[in-house]
Write an enzyme that holds these catalytic residues in place. Structure first.
Site, PDB file in Angstrom:
ATOM      1  N   SER A  19      -3.801  -2.994  -8.781  1.00 60.31           N
ATOM      2  CA  SER A  19      -3.469  -1.821  -9.602  1.00 60.31           C
ATOM      3  C   SER A  19      -4.697  -0.968  -9.883  1.00 60.31           C
ATOM      4  CB  SER A  19      -2.894  -2.258 -10.955  1.00 60.31           C
ATOM      5  OG  SER A  19      -1.688  -2.960 -10.788  1.00 60.31           O
ATOM      6  N   ILE A  93       0.713   4.924 -14.927  1.00 64.15           N
ATOM      7  CA  ILE A  93       2.093   4.481 -14.795  1.00 64.15           C
ATOM      8  C   ILE A  93       2.880   5.503 -13.985  1.00 64.15           C
ATOM      9  CG2 ILE A  93       4.203   3.941 -16.083  1.00 64.15           C
ATOM     10  CD1 ILE A  93       2.423   3.712 -18.595  1.00 64.15           C
ATOM     11  N   TYR A 157       6.285  12.820  -0.183  1.00 65.71           N
ATOM     12  CA  TYR A 157       5.904  12.465  -1.562  1.00 65.71           C
ATOM     13  C   TYR A 157       6.975  12.963  -2.551  1.00 65.71           C
ATOM     14  CZ  TYR A 157       2.576  11.342  -5.313  1.00 65.71           C
ATOM     15  OH  TYR A 157       1.948  10.802  -6.416  1.00 65.71           O
ATOM     16  N   LYS A 164       4.186  14.488 -10.665  1.00 63.56           N
ATOM     17  CA  LYS A 164       2.728  14.608 -10.861  1.00 63.56           C
ATOM     18  C   LYS A 164       2.339  16.033 -11.244  1.00 63.56           C
ATOM     19  CE  LYS A 164       1.378  10.322  -9.972  1.00 63.56           C
ATOM     20  NZ  LYS A 164       0.961   9.430 -11.081  1.00 63.56           N
ATOM     21  N   SER A 197       2.578  -1.119  -4.715  1.00 59.66           N
ATOM     22  CA  SER A 197       3.722  -0.210  -4.624  1.00 59.66           C
ATOM     23  C   SER A 197       3.540   0.837  -3.526  1.00 59.66           C
ATOM     24  CB  SER A 197       4.052   0.439  -5.967  1.00 59.66           C
ATOM     25  OG  SER A 197       2.912   0.901  -6.609  1.00 59.66           O
TER      26      SER A 197
END
Ligand code: 1JT
Length: 257
Positions: A19, A93, A157, A164, A197
């Site tokens: 992470s 996150i 994306y 974002k 991820s």
């Protein structure tokens, strides 16, 4: 003396040792910060506990589902009972439905769109609001993680790019709103990083290869590269910077064709 000694830094987003938030936590610990780590559920809590096993200074671990304002309030109440304030807040996150990272953007569902926005963008507002009483008057610093797809179209994306973009706008509006309280808010736009991820997203490996081949620095970036920029923004070295999105991407984003 570390750059973060005498500072309490709260970090959300550690899931495993890959992470980005874990990279930031390690740098912050190295620089003497007192750490508070927020985890999503009991399973993640066990994982985080294991990761920090050999930290000399034991971090405070707090459970927090960031989609629930009441749980955010409970989480900061727990932090308040243990720490006299918060100097740094790290938001790392994001979530999206796997099938919506790829394929046609036009197929984005409202449910997927709302989920990505709630978890990846809105939570910066709710966590900042929750932490504010603990951050007021301390020259505190809030940081969050973005990606180039917020600003330019990166094939596939999709829904995350729009989330974002909202996160970067949230950064500016929060910077303006919290500036008078002495709180800075900035985003780090990181180049692609091998996280658990991200590796599950088809086409991601090609994006890593393209950066290594074409970026001015001809390499990919690491969790530690992000951690070091986070350190600068969290520390007093970044005291006059707020509302910015800082690229940590081997220079990839300056390229034209
Ligand atoms: C999430 C994931 C947020 C992957 C992410 C992310 N921000 C950047 N990446 C890497 C990435 C980049 C590109 C891409 C796919 C992933 C996965 C889980 C949800 C949050 O394109 C398809 C360009």
């Amino acid at each position: 003396m570390g750059l973060l000694s005498d500072k309490t830094v709260v970090i959300f987003g550690i899931a495993n040792k890959r992470s980005i938030a874990w990279g930031i936590a390690q740098v912050a610990a190295r620089e003497g910060a007192r750490l508070v780590l927020g985890y999503q559920n009991e399973r993640m809590g066990k994982a985080v506990e294991k990761l920090v096993e050999d930290f000399p200074q034991k971090p405070l671990l707090v459970e927090c589902d960031v989609t629930n304002d009441e749980l955010i309030a409970e989480c900061f109440a727990k932090i308040k009972a243990e720490c006299d304030g918060v100097d740094g807040l790290v938001h790392s996150i994001a979530t999206a439905k796997r099938e919506e990272l790829g394929g046609h953007f036009r197929d984005t569902s409202w449910e997927g769109y709302a989920l990505a926005q709630q978890v990846s963008a809105y939570s910066l507002i709710s966590l900042s609001r929750g932490a504010l009483p603990l951050m007021q008057g301390r020259d505190a610093s809030v940081i969050c993680m973005s990606y180039y797809g917020a600003e330019r179209v990166v094939e596939g994306y999709n829904v995350m790019g729009v989330a974002k973009a909202a996160l970067e706008a949230n950064t500016r509006y929060l910077a303006n709103d919290l500036g008078p309280e002495g709180v800075r808010v900035n985003a780090i736009s990181a180049g692609p990083i091998k996280t658990v991820s991200a590796m599950g997203v088809s086409g991601f490996k090609d994006i890593l290869d393209t950066v290594a081949e074409r970026a001015p620095l001809r390499r990919n970036i690491s969790q530690e590269d992000v951690g070091n920029t986070a350190l600068f923004l969290l520390s007093d070295l970044g005291r006059a910077i707020t509302g910015q999105t800082i690229y940590v991407d081997s220079g990839y984003s300056i390229l034209g064709t």
